[in-house]
Design a protein around this motif. Structure first.
Motif, mmCIF file in Angstrom:
data_model
loop_
_atom_site.group_PDB
_atom_site.id
_atom_site.type_symbol
_atom_site.label_atom_id
_atom_site.label_comp_id
_atom_site.label_asym_id
_atom_site.label_seq_id
_atom_site.Cartn_x
_atom_site.Cartn_y
_atom_site.Cartn_z
ATOM 1 N N ALA A 1 -1.716 4.202 -4.467
ATOM 2 C CA ALA A 1 -1.784 2.932 -3.734
ATOM 3 C C ALA A 1 -3.066 2.174 -4.036
ATOM 4 C CB ALA A 1 -1.659 3.193 -2.236
ATOM 5 N N TRP B 1 0.874 -1.179 0.000
ATOM 6 C CA TRP B 1 0.000 0.000 0.000
ATOM 7 C C TRP B 1 0.910 1.228 0.000
ATOM 8 C CZ3 TRP B 1 -5.052 1.128 -0.644
ATOM 9 C CH2 TRP B 1 -5.534 2.363 -0.185
ATOM 10 N N THR C 1 0.300 8.103 1.100
ATOM 11 C CA THR C 1 -1.070 7.980 0.609
ATOM 12 C C THR C 1 -2.086 8.635 1.543
ATOM 13 O OG1 THR C 1 -0.458 5.873 -0.417
ATOM 14 C CG2 THR C 1 -2.813 6.302 -0.141
#
Length: 202
Positions: free
Chosen positions: A82, A74, A137
């Protein structure tokens, strides 16, 4: 801050082992390293995001998780967010069967009502609330500019990070940006739905 409460029923109870239901496995790595993923044990000489893939897959294989080559990190990079690394729509489950998110929309959506992703590939749980996880992210699954030069820099700059055991709130992927020289973990998600699994090597 918005937090959860833990409610316990007093008295003795039976030990119950949850049964596995179909889902894609997800875990937080037992390994830690800087924002230069190529310097991690298990990177096998690869660099950047490719090192992230190899780290996730090597840890999954060592823990005898199903379909170890299906795991992806991720992590967002300049070219790929991601959330776009996920090719299955869940549900996403920890190794203990706990649901992290029913589908991608929930994983990267505004609702955070599921379990935290604080279980390692080996089944152990993170207990330190200060443990951080490299993500680069935002909560919607898209990347920001803090990603340690696409995960090749472990000495300068900053990387966006999450906190694995703060409950399933937006901080799971976006709690702050930290120096790339810090040692943190990764989240790894499988892109294969495991239909049957007893927690042992198959």
């Amino acid at each position: 801050s918005l937090n959860h409460l833990l409610c316990l029923e007093p008295g003795a109870s039976e030990t119950v082992s949850p049964r596995w239901s179909p889902g894609a496995l997800a875990f937080v790595t037992s390994a830690r390293g800087t924002g230069e993923l190529g310097s991690w044990p298990g990177a096998d000489g690869l660099e950047g995001i490719q090192a992230g893939f190899r780290i996730c897959r090597n840890l999954a294989a060592a823990a005898h998780l199903p379909s170890p080559t299906s795991f992806v990190p991720w992590l967002s990079t300049t070219l790929v967010d991601a959330v776009d690394r996920l090719t299955t729509d869940g549900p996403f489950r920890r190794p203990d069967g706990g649901v992290v998110a029913i589908d991608i929309a929930e994983l990267a959506g505004p609702s955070f009502t599921r379990n935290s992703l604080h279980q390692q590939e080996d089944g152990l749980y993170i207990h330190d609330s200060f443990d951080r996880v490299w993500t680069g992210t935002f909560p919607d699954g898209t990347g920001d500019g803090h990603r340690c030069d696409d995960w090749t820099d472990g000495s300068t700059g900053h990387g966006r990070s999450g906190a694995a055991n703060v409950g399933r709130v937006e901080q799971w992927t976006n709690i702050n940006a930290y120096f790339c020289e810090d040692e943190q973990r990764l989240y790894c998600f499988s892109n294969v739905i495991t239909l049957f699994w007893d927690g042992f090597e198959s």
